[in-house]
Design a protein around this motif. Structure first.
Motif, PDB file in Angstrom:
ATOM      1  N   GLU A  14     -16.457 112.935  19.686  1.00 12.13           N
ATOM      2  CA  GLU A  14     -16.891 113.835  20.495  1.00 12.13           C
ATOM      3  C   GLU A  14     -16.764 115.560  20.449  1.00 12.13           C
ATOM      4  O   GLU A  14     -15.916 115.648  20.532  1.00 12.13           O
ATOM      5  CB  GLU A  14     -17.439 113.744  22.203  1.00 12.13           C
ATOM      6  N   LEU A  15     -17.418 115.929  19.553  1.00 11.47           N
ATOM      7  CA  LEU A  15     -17.332 117.630  19.494  1.00 11.47           C
ATOM      8  C   LEU A  15     -17.936 118.844  19.992  1.00 11.47           C
ATOM      9  O   LEU A  15     -18.147 119.386  18.995  1.00 11.47           O
ATOM     10  CB  LEU A  15     -16.867 117.831  17.653  1.00 11.47           C
ATOM     11  N   SER A  16     -18.483 118.586  20.964  1.00 10.46           N
ATOM     12  CA  SER A  16     -19.630 119.325  21.655  1.00 10.46           C
ATOM     13  C   SER A  16     -18.719 120.691  22.072  1.00 10.46           C
ATOM     14  O   SER A  16     -18.107 120.802  22.541  1.00 10.46           O
ATOM     15  CB  SER A  16     -20.076 118.708  22.760  1.00 10.46           C
ATOM     16  N   LYS A  17     -20.143 121.993  22.338  1.00 11.97           N
ATOM     17  CA  LYS A  17     -19.787 123.568  22.068  1.00 11.97           C
ATOM     18  C   LYS A  17     -18.518 123.801  21.629  1.00 11.97           C
ATOM     19  O   LYS A  17     -17.166 124.153  22.479  1.00 11.97           O
ATOM     20  CB  LYS A  17     -19.441 123.309  24.111  1.00 11.97           C
ATOM     21  N   ASN A  18     -18.511 123.929  20.705  1.00 10.56           N
ATOM     22  CA  ASN A  18     -17.084 124.291  19.489  1.00 10.56           C
ATOM     23  C   ASN A  18     -17.946 125.013  18.568  1.00 10.56           C
ATOM     24  O   ASN A  18     -18.767 125.503  18.791  1.00 10.56           O
ATOM     25  CB  ASN A  18     -15.980 123.161  19.081  1.00 10.56           C
TER      26      ASN A  18
END
Length: 372
Positions: A151-155
């Motif tokens: 989960e690597l959202s909003k980077n």
């Protein structure tokens, strides 16, 4: 009785929803403040503090000041914990540590890269990284063979490394609301992937054909990008149940879209579609179809008369407001924030539509006008 079509002004509903959310948060904040200031809450805190002191064997004289309870932490810290209390806490902490030792979590804009110590924790099963300034994923991710959730959202991630294809056990990949412009073909080697979320990157125009190998995928979200057509690889994902390709630049749908015979939800709103193909009627499990009705001039009557339980939702959306700004990055960021809020709204709205057994009676007239 023909199938009923729901048409709403999307911008009005969204405004009402956002207002309701703000009011609810404000109400929760005031309630929290009220409880913190109430005498009942203070009594509760004092009672819990007295119980804790008694467990530790602290005499009343230590925490009473002129007859009032002094709940300052120094009273607790000045006395050691009893062996029994230690044992209880150790047992609880042990369970939590056992559960969390396989999960890596990171957030905060101060982070511009992953910590060096991460490469030594190849036993991890989940990564949860959000709201950071990280731009790249390290190549050593290939070492994490037990990784199930990424989960690597909003980077600020601008590309996925080819090494991601080494994650044979990966089931969930979420790189939504980053700065991706493309997806590596090696992702097609993640043969056990079940959920893929690439939404909100704003710049992805195509997916590599190699993603056709992802036969276990049931959920694909590529909304808020720049797709001009549904990628061929998506049409070959035989187990796909949810496809969100809204907020793109689709002008038409492929005539063989009915290849997705397991598809249950298809979200197409905020595109440039002018017609819907009859092939949609041949999709036996399709239960929810959402489009934007502003540009549609042709809807097959068979869709409106479908007896399969299909819920066809046509949303009238207002035109996108023009943002006057010299900073291109700021414009993109504003668009991305707008899409985030809209996706939250659509998620809640779709849940409501799915649970609704019947559509409002007034929509029957809309259906008749469309058929004419």
């Amino acid at each position: 009785m023909g199938h009923q079509v729901i048409i709403f002004d999307f911008s009005v509903i969204r405004g009402l929803w956002e207002t309701r959310v703000k009011k609810n948060k404000e109400r929760q904040r005031k309630e929290k403040e009220r409880l913190e200031q109430s005498a009942l809450e203070k009594i509760k805190q004092e009672w819990n503090f007295i119980l804790e002191c008694r467990k530790k064997g602290i005499p009343q004289s230590k925490y009473l000041n002129n007859g009032f309870v002094d709940i300052s932490e120094k009273n607790l810290n000045s006395h050691g914990k009893t062996p029994q209390l230690k044992k209880s806490h150790a047992s609880s902490d042990g369970v939590n540590k056992e559960q969390n030792k396989f999960i890596f979590q990171l957030s905060g804009e101060q982070w511009t890269e992953f910590p060096d110590s991460l490469k030594e924790q190849i036993y991890l099963k989940e990564w949860h990284v959000s709201n950071t300034s990280i731009q790249t994923i390290p190549a050593y991710i290939a070492l994490f063979q037990d990784l199930r959730v990424l989960e690597l959202s909003k980077n600020q991630i601008n590309n996925l490394p080819a090494e991601i294809g080494c994650l044979k056990n990966l089931k969930v990949l979420n790189v939504s609301f980053n700065n991706l412009k493309s997806v590596p073909p090696e992702l097609g080697d993640c043969e056990n992937l079940e959920k893929l979320d690439l939404s909100g990157n704003m710049e992805i125009t195509e997916l590599p054909f190699e993603l056709s190998n992802l036969k276990q995928l049931t959920f694909v979200d590529v909304s808020a990008n720049k797709f001009h057509s549904i990628p061929i690889c998506v049409l070959r994902m035989s187990n796909l149940q949810w496809l969100d390709i809204s907020s793109n630049s689709l002008k038409d749908l492929p005539e063989d879209i009915d290849r997705l015979d397991e598809l249950q939800t298809l979200l197409l709103q905020k595109n440039k579609l002018t017609y819907l193909p009859r092939a949609l009627v041949n999709m036996p499990k399709l239960s929810l179809l959402v489009v934007s009705g502003d540009d549609l001039v042709e809807i097959p009557t068979a869709i409106c008369e479908s007896t399969t339980g299909l819920k066809f939702v046509s949303l009238k959306d207002s035109s996108v407001e023009t943002i006057v700004c010299e900073d291109t990055e700021k414009i993109i960021e504003n668009e991305r924030e707008h899409e985030q809020v809209e996706k939250e709204f659509m998620k809640a709205y779709i849940e409501d539509i799915k649970e609704r057994e019947s559509t409002p009676s007034y929509t029957t007239k809309v259906m008749l006008s469309l058929q004419l």
